[in-house]
Scaffold this motif. Structure first.
Motif, short mmCIF file in Angstrom:
data_model
loop_
_atom_site.label_atom_id
_atom_site.label_comp_id
_atom_site.label_asym_id
_atom_site.label_seq_id
_atom_site.Cartn_x
_atom_site.Cartn_y
_atom_site.Cartn_z
N ILE A 1 1.08 -11.59 43.20
CA ILE A 1 2.07 -10.62 43.70
C ILE A 1 3.31 -10.61 42.81
O ILE A 1 3.90 -9.55 42.57
CB ILE A 1 2.44 -10.94 45.16
N ALA A 2 3.71 -11.77 42.31
CA ALA A 2 4.85 -11.84 41.40
C ALA A 2 4.58 -11.04 40.13
O ALA A 2 5.45 -10.33 39.62
CB ALA A 2 5.17 -13.29 41.06
N LEU A 3 3.35 -11.13 39.63
CA LEU A 3 2.98 -10.37 38.43
C LEU A 3 3.12 -8.88 38.66
O LEU A 3 3.67 -8.15 37.83
CB LEU A 3 1.53 -10.72 38.05
N HIS A 4 2.64 -8.42 39.82
CA HIS A 4 2.78 -7.00 40.15
C HIS A 4 4.24 -6.61 40.37
O HIS A 4 4.67 -5.53 39.96
CB HIS A 4 1.96 -6.69 41.41
N SER A 5 5.00 -7.49 41.03
CA SER A 5 6.40 -7.18 41.33
C SER A 5 7.24 -7.07 40.06
O SER A 5 8.05 -6.16 39.91
CB SER A 5 6.98 -8.25 42.26
N PHE A 6 7.04 -8.00 39.13
CA PHE A 6 7.79 -7.95 37.87
C PHE A 6 7.38 -6.74 37.04
O PHE A 6 8.16 -6.26 36.21
CB PHE A 6 7.58 -9.23 37.08
N SER A 7 6.17 -6.24 37.27
CA SER A 7 5.74 -5.03 36.57
C SER A 7 6.49 -3.80 37.06
O SER A 7 6.60 -2.81 36.35
CB SER A 7 4.22 -4.82 36.76
N VAL A 8 6.99 -3.87 38.31
CA VAL A 8 7.78 -2.77 38.86
C VAL A 8 9.21 -2.84 38.31
O VAL A 8 9.74 -1.87 37.77
CB VAL A 8 7.79 -2.82 40.41
N SER A 9 9.83 -4.02 38.47
CA SER A 9 11.17 -4.22 37.92
C SER A 9 11.50 -5.70 37.98
O SER A 9 10.91 -6.46 38.75
CB SER A 9 12.23 -3.43 38.70
N GLU B 1 14.24 -6.95 39.11
CA GLU B 1 14.87 -7.23 40.41
C GLU B 1 13.82 -7.44 41.49
O GLU B 1 13.94 -8.34 42.33
CB GLU B 1 15.81 -6.09 40.80
N ALA B 2 12.78 -6.60 41.49
CA ALA B 2 11.72 -6.71 42.49
C ALA B 2 11.01 -8.06 42.37
O ALA B 2 10.72 -8.73 43.37
CB ALA B 2 10.71 -5.57 42.33
N GLY B 3 10.74 -8.46 41.14
CA GLY B 3 10.08 -9.74 40.92
C GLY B 3 10.95 -10.90 41.36
O GLY B 3 10.47 -11.85 41.98
N ALA B 4 12.24 -10.83 41.06
CA ALA B 4 13.16 -11.91 41.42
C ALA B 4 13.27 -12.04 42.94
O ALA B 4 13.27 -13.16 43.48
CB ALA B 4 14.54 -11.66 40.81
N ILE B 5 13.36 -10.90 43.64
CA ILE B 5 13.46 -10.93 45.11
C ILE B 5 12.19 -11.54 45.71
O ILE B 5 12.24 -12.35 46.64
CB ILE B 5 13.70 -9.52 45.65
N PHE B 6 11.03 -11.17 45.15
CA PHE B 6 9.79 -11.72 45.69
C PHE B 6 9.71 -13.23 45.47
O PHE B 6 9.31 -13.97 46.37
CB PHE B 6 8.57 -11.07 45.07
N VAL B 7 10.08 -13.69 44.28
CA VAL B 7 10.03 -15.12 43.99
C VAL B 7 10.91 -15.90 44.97
O VAL B 7 10.49 -16.93 45.52
CB VAL B 7 10.45 -15.40 42.53
N VAL B 8 12.12 -15.41 45.21
CA VAL B 8 13.02 -16.06 46.16
C VAL B 8 12.41 -16.05 47.56
O VAL B 8 12.43 -17.07 48.27
CB VAL B 8 14.40 -15.37 46.16
N LEU B 9 11.87 -14.91 47.96
CA LEU B 9 11.26 -14.77 49.27
C LEU B 9 10.09 -15.74 49.45
O LEU B 9 9.96 -16.41 50.48
CB LEU B 9 10.77 -13.33 49.45
N TYR B 10 9.27 -15.84 48.43
CA TYR B 10 8.08 -16.69 48.52
C TYR B 10 8.46 -18.17 48.53
O TYR B 10 7.84 -18.97 49.22
CB TYR B 10 7.16 -16.39 47.34
N ILE B 11 9.49 -18.52 47.76
CA ILE B 11 9.96 -19.91 47.77
C ILE B 11 10.49 -20.29 49.15
O ILE B 11 10.26 -21.40 49.64
CB ILE B 11 11.04 -20.11 46.69
N ILE B 12 11.21 -19.34 49.78
CA ILE B 12 11.71 -19.59 51.14
C ILE B 12 10.55 -19.82 52.10
O ILE B 12 10.58 -20.74 52.93
CB ILE B 12 12.58 -18.40 51.61
N MET B 13 9.51 -18.99 52.01
CA MET B 13 8.33 -19.17 52.86
C MET B 13 7.72 -20.55 52.66
O MET B 13 7.33 -21.22 53.62
CB MET B 13 7.29 -18.09 52.55
#
Length: 302
Positions: free
Chosen positions: A77-85, A87-99
Motif C-alpha cells: 500500500i505504501a508503494l501505491h500511495s507514494f506513486s500518488v504523491s 504526502e499520501a505515502g507519508a500519511i499512510f506510513v504514519v497511519l500504519y505505524i500507529i496501527m
C-alpha cells in the motif's frame, strides 16, 4: 443433517492427515484473496499492480508467520500511495505505524482480522464483515475491524486525491492536499462505520462466550440486530446518512456466513452436555463439556 456431518467429518479427517500440505494451501488462498482485494483498492503503482507481485506476496505470506501479512500489505500500500504523491505515502506510513504500535505489536496473531474488512468491502457486503470478524477472532477482532474500516476509507481518499492530482490545476492540487489532511478527522461516514463495526463485533464476541445452550446462534442473531441498530445510532450521533439497504443486505448475508463459519468450527450437541467435578489439594474444579456432533459415533451406536 447426518449426511452433512459425515461429509464434514470426512473432510476434517482428510485435512488432519494432509495438514502439512492443506494448511499452506488454505493460507495461500486466503492471502491471495487479501492481496487481490488490496490491489483492487490501490492500483497506482505499475510494479505493485503486477500479477506476479500479488502471487509472490501470497506465497510468502502462506509460508511465513501471520504477522508477515501486515508487513507485506503495508509495503504494498505504501508503494501505491507514494506513486500518488509523497504526502499520501507519508500519511499512510504514519497511519500504519500507529496501527502497529497501538495494537498489532502486542497482538500480531489478530493482524489477519484487519484485512477481512477491506475484502468484504470489495466484494460488496461490508456490513457482513463484523459478524465474520467476531466469530473468527472474538473480542480480539474489535480493534482490527476498526483498523480495516480506516484502511478502506483511506483507499477511497487516495482515489479522489489521485484524480485531482492528475490535472495541472493548482486549486485542485490544494484541494487534494486538504483531502489528505482531513482523511482521518472529518469523514463522518468512516466514523459511522467504525462505530457500527466495533459495537457489532463486541456484542457478538461477548454473547458467544456465554455457556448457555445455543449461545453462538443467539450471538449471531443479536449481532444482526445490533448491526442495524448501531447503524441507526451512528447515523443519528454523527448526522450522517448510513446506507440502511446495504446494512440490511450485509446483515442477512452475515447470518449465512456465520452459520458457515460455525459449521466449520464444529456443531455442538447440547443434549449430551456433561458437568464434571474434581479436586486437588487446593481447589475444586467444575467443568462443563459440550460434545461436538459426530455422525460416525451415531452410526456405530445405531
Amino acid at each position: 443433517m447426518t449426511g452433512i456431518l459425515k461429509i464434514k467429518n470426512d473432510i476434517r479427517a482428510f485435512l488432519r492427515k494432509q495438514d502439512e500440505i492443506a494448511n499452506p494451501i488454505f493460507r495461500f488462498i486466503w492471502s491471495l484473496l487479501v492481496f487481490m482485494s488490496l490491489q483492487k483498492l490501490f492500483h497506482y503503482s505499475d510494479l505493485g499492480s503486477k500479477t506476479e507481485v500479488t502471487i509472490l506476496l501470497a506465497v510468502l505470506t502462506a509460508l511465513l508467520p501471520d504477522a508477515f501479512m501486515f508487513l507485506a500489505a503495508g509495503i504494498l500500500i505504501a508503494l501505491h500511495s507514494f506513486s500518488v504523491s509523497l504526502e499520501a505515502g507519508a500519511i499512510f506510513v504514519v497511519l500504519y505505524i500507529i496501527m502497529y504500535c497501538v495494537y498489532i505489536r502486542f497482538f500480531p496473531n489478530y493482524a489477519y482480522a484487519m484485512f477481512i474488512v477491506p475484502l468484504f468491502y470489495v466484494i460488496g457486503i461490508p456490513y457482513a464483515a463484523p459478524i465474520a470478524v467476531a466469530l473468527i477472532a472474538g473480542l480480539g477482532g474489535v480493534v482490527p475491524a476498526v483498523m480495516g474500516v480506516v484502511l478502506y476509507f483511506y483507499s477511497q481518499c487516495i482515489e479522489d486525491v489521485s484524480g485531482l492530482l492528475a490535472t495541472d490545476d493548482i486549486e485542485k492540487e490544494i484541494e487534494a492536499f486538504q483531502k489528505l489532511s482531513h482523511v482521518l478527522l472529518h469523514n463522518k461516514e468512516m466514523f459511522a462505520a467504525m462505530i457500527i463495526f466495533a459495537i457489532t463485533v463486541l456484542v457478538i464476541a461477548l454473547l458467544a462466550k456465554f455457556s448457555y445452550p445455543y449461545a453462538i446462534y443467539v450471538a449471531i442473531g443479536a449481532g444482526v440486530v445490533i448491526n442495524i441498530f448501531a447503524a441507526i445510532l451512528a447515523g443519528y450521533i454523527l448526522g450522517q446518512d448510513v446506507p440502511m439497504g446495504t446494512v440490511m443486505v450485509g446483515s442477512i448475508i452475515g447470518i449465512l456466513i456465520g452459520f458457515v463459519i460455525r459449521c466449520g468450527q464444529g456443531l455442538l450437541d447440547y443434549q449430551h452436555t456433561e458437568r464434571v467435578q474434581f479436586e486437588d489439594d487446593d481447589y475444586f474444579y467444575y467443568v462443563k463439556a459440550v460434545p461436538k456432533f459426530d455422525s460416525e459415533k451415531k452410526e456405530k451406536n445405531g
